[in-house]
Design a protein around this motif. Structure first.
Motif, PDB file in Angstrom:
ATOM      1  N   VAL A   1       0.680  -1.136   0.175  1.00 25.44           N
ATOM      2  CA  VAL A   1      -0.085  -0.118   0.010  1.00 25.44           C
ATOM      3  C   VAL A   1       0.408   1.135  -0.237  1.00 25.44           C
ATOM      4  O   VAL A   1       0.266   2.638  -0.184  1.00 25.44           O
ATOM      5  CB  VAL A   1      -0.659   0.187   1.278  1.00 25.44           C
ATOM      6  CG1 VAL A   1      -1.801  -1.141   1.477  1.00 25.44           C
ATOM      7  CG2 VAL A   1      -0.154   0.568   2.795  1.00 25.44           C
ATOM      8  N   ARG A   2       2.354   0.888   0.074  1.00 22.48           N
ATOM      9  CA  ARG A   2       3.100   2.551  -0.120  1.00 22.48           C
ATOM     10  C   ARG A   2       3.638   2.086  -0.368  1.00 22.48           C
ATOM     11  O   ARG A   2       4.513   0.301  -0.886  1.00 22.48           O
ATOM     12  CB  ARG A   2       2.909   3.145   1.171  1.00 22.48           C
ATOM     13  CG  ARG A   2       3.888   2.381   1.938  1.00 22.48           C
ATOM     14  CD  ARG A   2       4.175   3.400   3.395  1.00 22.48           C
ATOM     15  NE  ARG A   2       2.585   3.661   3.999  1.00 22.48           N
ATOM     16  CZ  ARG A   2       1.588   2.900   4.952  1.00 22.48           C
ATOM     17  NH1 ARG A   2       2.074   1.770   5.069  1.00 22.48           N
ATOM     18  NH2 ARG A   2       1.229   3.843   5.221  1.00 22.48           N
TER      19      ARG A   2
ATOM     20  N   LEU B   1       3.727  -0.428  -3.339  1.00 21.80           N
ATOM     21  CA  LEU B   1       2.873  -0.084  -4.453  1.00 21.80           C
ATOM     22  C   LEU B   1       3.362   0.047  -6.186  1.00 21.80           C
ATOM     23  O   LEU B   1       2.996   0.315  -6.789  1.00 21.80           O
ATOM     24  CB  LEU B   1       2.511   1.803  -4.009  1.00 21.80           C
ATOM     25  CG  LEU B   1       1.506   2.712  -4.360  1.00 21.80           C
ATOM     26  CD1 LEU B   1       0.378   1.254  -4.930  1.00 21.80           C
ATOM     27  CD2 LEU B   1       1.521   3.750  -3.474  1.00 21.80           C
TER      28      LEU B   1
ATOM     29  N   ARG C   1      -5.367   2.383   5.436  1.00 21.21           N
ATOM     30  CA  ARG C   1      -5.088   2.523   4.070  1.00 21.21           C
ATOM     31  C   ARG C   1      -4.817   1.765   2.721  1.00 21.21           C
ATOM     32  O   ARG C   1      -5.176   2.268   1.405  1.00 21.21           O
ATOM     33  CB  ARG C   1      -3.765   2.886   3.511  1.00 21.21           C
ATOM     34  CG  ARG C   1      -2.920   3.767   2.948  1.00 21.21           C
ATOM     35  CD  ARG C   1      -1.314   3.657   3.382  1.00 21.21           C
ATOM     36  NE  ARG C   1      -0.911   4.091   1.732  1.00 21.21           N
ATOM     37  CZ  ARG C   1      -0.260   5.526   1.312  1.00 21.21           C
ATOM     38  NH1 ARG C   1      -0.827   6.447   2.318  1.00 21.21           N
ATOM     39  NH2 ARG C   1       0.242   5.335   0.544  1.00 21.21           N
TER      40      ARG C   1
ATOM     41  N   LYS D   1      -8.408   2.024   0.856  1.00 19.92           N
ATOM     42  CA  LYS D   1      -8.454   3.625  -0.454  1.00 19.92           C
ATOM     43  C   LYS D   1      -7.451   3.268  -1.581  1.00 19.92           C
ATOM     44  O   LYS D   1      -7.415   3.672  -2.481  1.00 19.92           O
ATOM     45  CB  LYS D   1      -7.853   4.719   0.738  1.00 19.92           C
ATOM     46  CG  LYS D   1      -8.216   6.390   0.434  1.00 19.92           C
ATOM     47  CD  LYS D   1      -7.650   7.402   1.814  1.00 19.92           C
ATOM     48  CE  LYS D   1      -6.209   7.534   1.317  1.00 19.92           C
ATOM     49  NZ  LYS D   1      -5.757   7.971   2.855  1.00 19.92           N
ATOM     50  N   VAL D   2      -6.382   2.582  -0.953  1.00 16.40           N
ATOM     51  CA  VAL D   2      -5.034   2.435  -2.027  1.00 16.40           C
ATOM     52  C   VAL D   2      -5.804   1.923  -3.388  1.00 16.40           C
ATOM     53  O   VAL D   2      -5.835   1.747  -4.223  1.00 16.40           O
ATOM     54  CB  VAL D   2      -3.966   1.975  -2.000  1.00 16.40           C
ATOM     55  CG1 VAL D   2      -2.517   1.840  -2.607  1.00 16.40           C
ATOM     56  CG2 VAL D   2      -2.988   2.864  -0.978  1.00 16.40           C
TER      57      VAL D   2
ATOM     58  N   ALA E   1      -8.464   3.373  -5.672  1.00 11.69           N
ATOM     59  CA  ALA E   1      -7.668   4.708  -6.180  1.00 11.69           C
ATOM     60  C   ALA E   1      -6.941   3.999  -7.701  1.00 11.69           C
ATOM     61  O   ALA E   1      -6.870   4.339  -8.317  1.00 11.69           O
ATOM     62  CB  ALA E   1      -6.968   5.678  -5.170  1.00 11.69           C
ATOM     63  N   LEU E   2      -6.132   2.831  -7.368  1.00 11.48           N
ATOM     64  CA  LEU E   2      -6.236   1.926  -8.426  1.00 11.48           C
ATOM     65  C   LEU E   2      -6.646   1.376  -9.540  1.00 11.48           C
ATOM     66  O   LEU E   2      -6.068   0.787 -10.620  1.00 11.48           O
ATOM     67  CB  LEU E   2      -5.038   0.534  -7.684  1.00 11.48           C
ATOM     68  CG  LEU E   2      -3.527   1.138  -7.161  1.00 11.48           C
ATOM     69  CD1 LEU E   2      -2.749   0.022  -7.027  1.00 11.48           C
ATOM     70  CD2 LEU E   2      -2.734   1.637  -8.199  1.00 11.48           C
TER      71      LEU E   2
ATOM     72  N   SER F   1       6.802   9.487  -1.392  1.00 11.69           N
ATOM     73  CA  SER F   1       5.361  10.135  -2.095  1.00 11.69           C
ATOM     74  C   SER F   1       6.435  11.148  -3.109  1.00 11.69           C
ATOM     75  O   SER F   1       6.709  11.649  -2.456  1.00 11.69           O
ATOM     76  CB  SER F   1       4.245  10.004  -0.987  1.00 11.69           C
ATOM     77  OG  SER F   1       4.390  10.754  -0.599  1.00 11.69           O
TER      78      SER F   1
END
Ligand code: NAD
Length: 247
Positions: A11-12, A16, A38, A41-42, A45-46, A185
């Motif tokens: 997720v990050r 990610l 998270r 949410k991620v 978004a993907l 990020s």
């Protein structure tokens, strides 16, 4: 390509980046992470090629349940990327190093990939799949006070070749060892850009990106890497090949 990949720690950061790269190549990607908030949410978004499953990779019951959920949802698993880690390499000085810290780092970084391999192996074998473990150049070189992280990544390289032999010929298992990857990020990078010196010291002229790692992972998962197993691939801009003499 209709295939399903499970990426841990997705997720990050690097996980990610790997997930987004695989989605762009046509994979259905299951993002697994301990950060459930998270994660949802991620994955949203993907888009529709991403699906989130929460798990602590160090807990066998959670790994078993998460893998069962993936199979229930997609009915197959073609690739496993073990990327989740306690990614901060620093530990307290040796004299103050608590066994609980050591056990936590080994539990997530080394036992995690073992548990994922154990619970995914039958499905990967059924589809002649592939596994990639994300290790680190810190498996080979160290700063002071990084015993737990270095040992976990060195252990992961051993686990990688052991699994390659146990799970072959149906499943290929390789490791990717990143050097310095700026996995922050875009906004974090803009706020605190790295100094020019940090880029220039690399033989490749720059610090690495998550895409540098993702491109190699995607290749290792593809049939083009069909004769490659049990290996480690270092993605570090040449840093572990550079000699430094100050005079
Ligand atoms: P990161 O900390 O940004 O991301 C790690 C992810 O793993 C997070 O989303 C976190 O929630 C998840 N995670 C942590 N513990 C977990 C657990 N118990 N169960 C499930 N998920 C868990 O790290 P990163 O910099 O993107 O690093 C990713 C991988 O690359 C790690 O294996 C790290 O050791 C390795 N690596 C990174 C670098 C670098 O420079 N960034 C260099 C060498 C190796």
């Amino acid at each position: 390509n209709g295939k399903v990949a499970l990426v841990t720690g997705a997720v990050r950061g690097i996980g990610l980046g790997i997930s987004a790269w695989l989605i762009a190549e046509g994979w259905q990607v299951v993002l697994a992470d301990i950060d459930r908030k998270r994660g949802a949410k991620v994955a949203r978004a993907l888009g529709s090629s991403a699906w989130f499953v929460g798990m602590d990779v160090a807990q066998e019951s959670q790994v078993a349940m998460g893998v069962a959920e993936v199979l229930g949802q997609f009915g197959r698993l073609d690739a496993l990327v073990c990327n989740a880690a306690v990614a901060d390499p620093r530990n307290p000085p040796l004299a103050e190093l608590k066994l609980s810290h050591w056990n936590q780092v080994l539990g997530v970084n080394l036992t995690g990939p073992l548990l994922l391999a154990k619970h995914c192996s039958a499905y990967l074998q059924a589809h002649r799949g592939a596994m990639v473990n994300i290790a680190s150049t810190r498996a080979h070189q160290s700063e002071p006070n990084s015993e737990a992280y270095a040992a976990s990544k060195g252990g992961l390289l051993g686990l990688t070749h052991a699994l390659a032999i146990s799970l072959g010929p149906d499943v290929r298992v390789n490791a990717v060892s990143p050097g310095w990857i700026d996995a922050r990020s875009p906004s974090e990078r803009q706020q605190a850009p790295l100094s020019a010196q940090n880029h220039v010291q690399h033989p490749a002229g720059r610090v690495g990106s998550v895409e540098d790692v993702a491109a190699l992972v995607a290749w290792l998962l593809s049939d083009r890497a069909g004769f490659v197993t049990g290996q480690e691939f270092i993605v570090d801009g040449g840093m572990t090949r550079k000699m430094i003499y100050l005079d």
